[in-house]
Write a protein that holds these residues in place. Structure first.
Motif, PDB file in Angstrom:
ATOM      1  N   ARG A 177       0.832  -1.208   0.000  1.00 25.13           N
ATOM      2  CA  ARG A 177       0.000   0.000   0.000  1.00 25.13           C
ATOM      3  C   ARG A 177       0.863   1.254   0.000  1.00 25.13           C
ATOM      4  O   ARG A 177       0.578   2.231  -0.721  1.00 25.13           O
ATOM      5  N   THR A 215       2.697   1.666  -3.431  1.00 24.28           N
ATOM      6  CA  THR A 215       1.758   2.031  -4.488  1.00 24.28           C
ATOM      7  C   THR A 215       1.289   3.470  -4.330  1.00 24.28           C
ATOM      8  O   THR A 215       1.278   4.240  -5.302  1.00 24.28           O
ATOM      9  N   THR A 216       0.909   3.840  -3.113  1.00 28.78           N
ATOM     10  CA  THR A 216       0.403   5.203  -2.893  1.00 28.78           C
ATOM     11  C   THR A 216       1.487   6.233  -3.119  1.00 28.78           C
ATOM     12  O   THR A 216       1.246   7.289  -3.732  1.00 28.78           O
ATOM     13  N   ASP A 275     -11.608   4.192  -3.669  1.00 29.68           N
ATOM     14  CA  ASP A 275     -12.071   3.107  -4.526  1.00 29.68           C
ATOM     15  C   ASP A 275     -11.845   3.418  -6.003  1.00 29.68           C
ATOM     16  O   ASP A 275     -11.808   2.496  -6.831  1.00 29.68           O
ATOM     17  N   SER A 315      -4.800   1.054  -8.348  1.00 32.06           N
ATOM     18  CA  SER A 315      -4.222   0.094  -7.407  1.00 32.06           C
ATOM     19  C   SER A 315      -2.888  -0.412  -7.954  1.00 32.06           C
ATOM     20  O   SER A 315      -2.448  -0.022  -9.035  1.00 32.06           O
TER      21      SER A 315
END
Length: 496
Positions: free
Chosen positions: A337, A340-341, A425, A429
């Protein structure tokens, strides 16, 4: 009755005895009566009972012992250590003229960004900070990030010391602690636990402070690490570090300042406008740190080899790899996470900065490459996080993220590119970084399924609406006529 003098605390509410009282109790006020202690104190720089020197030493000891007794993060000591680190490397207050220059540079940067993104500039404006100011302003966030590790390290140190001391008999324990005959060593060990916890807090705080201080000497802007470290999201520039970065690039310093200001202003807009982004990043780092596994065998080995009576020696021994080499499954998910972020944030910043600076700065491409090389070489943030939480803070998939944002912008425009941040959402991703075109197709699928409208479509809609209105009117009139025809004879029977 014991001949050991009773040591009074140094002040109301203090847990630790006065250092001068300790020395006088040990020496009877005369160091010549104890040559071995006198030699040891002389090596430490304390070869007399000068009140001013004792006060300074006592202040340092009390600072170390004033931390939390649960072994968590001593933020005051960390801040002080960081300030001393930047001071030793050289730091100066930012003058009013330099502050005005930064404000003007950031104003220009925001004008350029207004042309390429609808995300608005934060109301906090621009800040020109010294390294020490950056330390002060960002330390609260550093505390939240590393405190889970501080607690884990403190617990591991206490358990390691208890285990080592527990393996000794009463006589060996008394000898290890240098206690006189008749003193209950086991009871003393229990009383030492809060002190050990404070020492652990102090040692970790010193380590954090030194790392953050070193980081303050290298960062060119407030959030170059990719994390929202500054409350209110102002556009923060560290002029001294920017000047050092510009050296050797062969590019005019003003152009370098403008380029870096645009990058920081873009990042500040993103953190300020996307409400979920900053909490998600910080929560991911905290999740990783909270599940970290301390290498207790490594700590036990370090404690066996170090002089436990010397905090500096213990700190030096405990620096390095305190963490087990294999991360847990939860940590692996947190790392994915985070990476990726961070890649999405920095990739978006790259794309927006390129759009904003290319029409205005002749060396925008060269500056972009210089920033990219700086990041690829393993920047200061990566080294700091690796030493503090065992985490390499690197956006490894930066190029993939930049390609994704560019593809989305090309397919649907800058507004759709920025709308992807509206909700977590909707944001890309890790799987989307593998196939950016599939993400772009999915984001634009709804619009693609609806053909473009023209004037004929609008005219047809008006005709259909008018027809429905006429049909409704006719239906209402027919109902009124039926009621009038049947209403007069309702409920009446015809005479036979």
């Amino acid at each position: 009755m014991s001949d050991t003098p009773h040591l009074q605390p140094s002040g109301p509410g203090d847990d630790e005895p006065d250092l001068s009282e300790i020395l006088r109790a040990l020496t009877g006020g005369d160091l010549s009566a104890n040559p071995e202690l006198a030699d040891a104190l002389k090596q430490m720089g304390v070869d007399n009972l000068d009140p001013a020197m004792l006060q300074m030493v006592q202040a340092q000891v009390q600072a170390m012992m004033s931390g939390p007794s649960d072994g968590s993060f001593n933020v005051a000591l960390a801040t002080d250590a960081a300030r001393k680190t930047v001071s030793a490397a050289g730091d100066s207050t930012v003058g009013s003229s330099t502050a005005r220059d930064v404000e003007q540079v950031v104003q220009v940067a925001n004008l350029w960004l207004d042309e390429v993104t609808d995300l608005q500039a934060p109301a906090a404006g621009a800040r020109a900070w010294s390294r020490a100011e950056w330390v002060e302003q960002t330390m609260p966030v550093w505390r939240t990030l590393v405190e889970p590790v501080a607690v884990g390290v403190g617990t591991a140190i206490r358990e390691a010391m208890k285990q080592q001391l527990g393996q000794l008999g009463d006589a060996d324990l008394s000898a290890e602690l240098g206690l006189p005959p008749g003193v209950d060593a086991s009871a003393l060990v229990g009383q030492m636990e809060p002190m050990v916890a404070r020492m652990s807090s102090a040692m970790f705080g010193m380590q954090v402070g030194q790392a953050v201080g070193a980081l303050a000497g290298e960062l060119v802007t407030g959030t170059e690490v990719g994390l929202p470290l500054v409350e209110g999201n102002p556009v923060v520039v560290l002029p001294a570090n920017v000047a050092a970065f510009a050296e050797g690039l062969g590019i005019e310093a003003g152009e370098v300042h403008l380029y870096l200001a645009v990058r920081e202003a873009a990042r500040a807009r993103l953190f300020d406008e996307v409400a979920w982004l900053a909490p998600a990043l910080l929560a991911a780092v905290q999740s990783y740190a909270g599940d970290i596994s301390i290498d207790t065998e490594r700590i036990e080995e370090a404690l066996r080899e170090a002089d436990t009576s010397d905090p500096a020696a213990m700190q030096s021994a405990l620096q390095g790899s305190l963490f087990t080499p294999e991360p847990s499954e939860a940590q692996q998910r947190a790392v994915q996470r985070i990476e990726t972020t961070l890649a999405l944030v920095e990739g978006w910043v790259d794309v927006v900065t390129e759009r904003a600076t290319s029409p205005h700065l002749p060396h925008a491409a060269a500056l972009s490459e210089a920033v990219r090389r700086r990041r690829a070489a393993g920047g200061p943030a990566e080294r700091v996080f690796s030493s503090l939480v065992g985490l390499e803070l690197r956006p490894r998939r930066l190029r993939d993220a930049a390609n994704l944002w560019s593809a989305l912008e090309e397919a649907a425009g800058a507004q759709e590119r920025d709308r992807a941040w509206e909700h977590p959402d909707f944001a890309p991703s890790g799987e989307d970084l593998d196939d950016p075109l599939a993400y772009v197709a999915r984001r634009t699928a709804i619009d693609a399924d609806e053909p473009a409208r023209d004037e004929m479509d609008d005219a047809l809609d008006q005709l259909l609406a008018q027809g429905r209105a006429e049909m409704d009117a006719d239906g209402a009139a027919s109902a009124d006529d039926d009621n009038e025809d049947g209403g007069s004879g309702a409920g009446e029977r015809k005479p036979e």
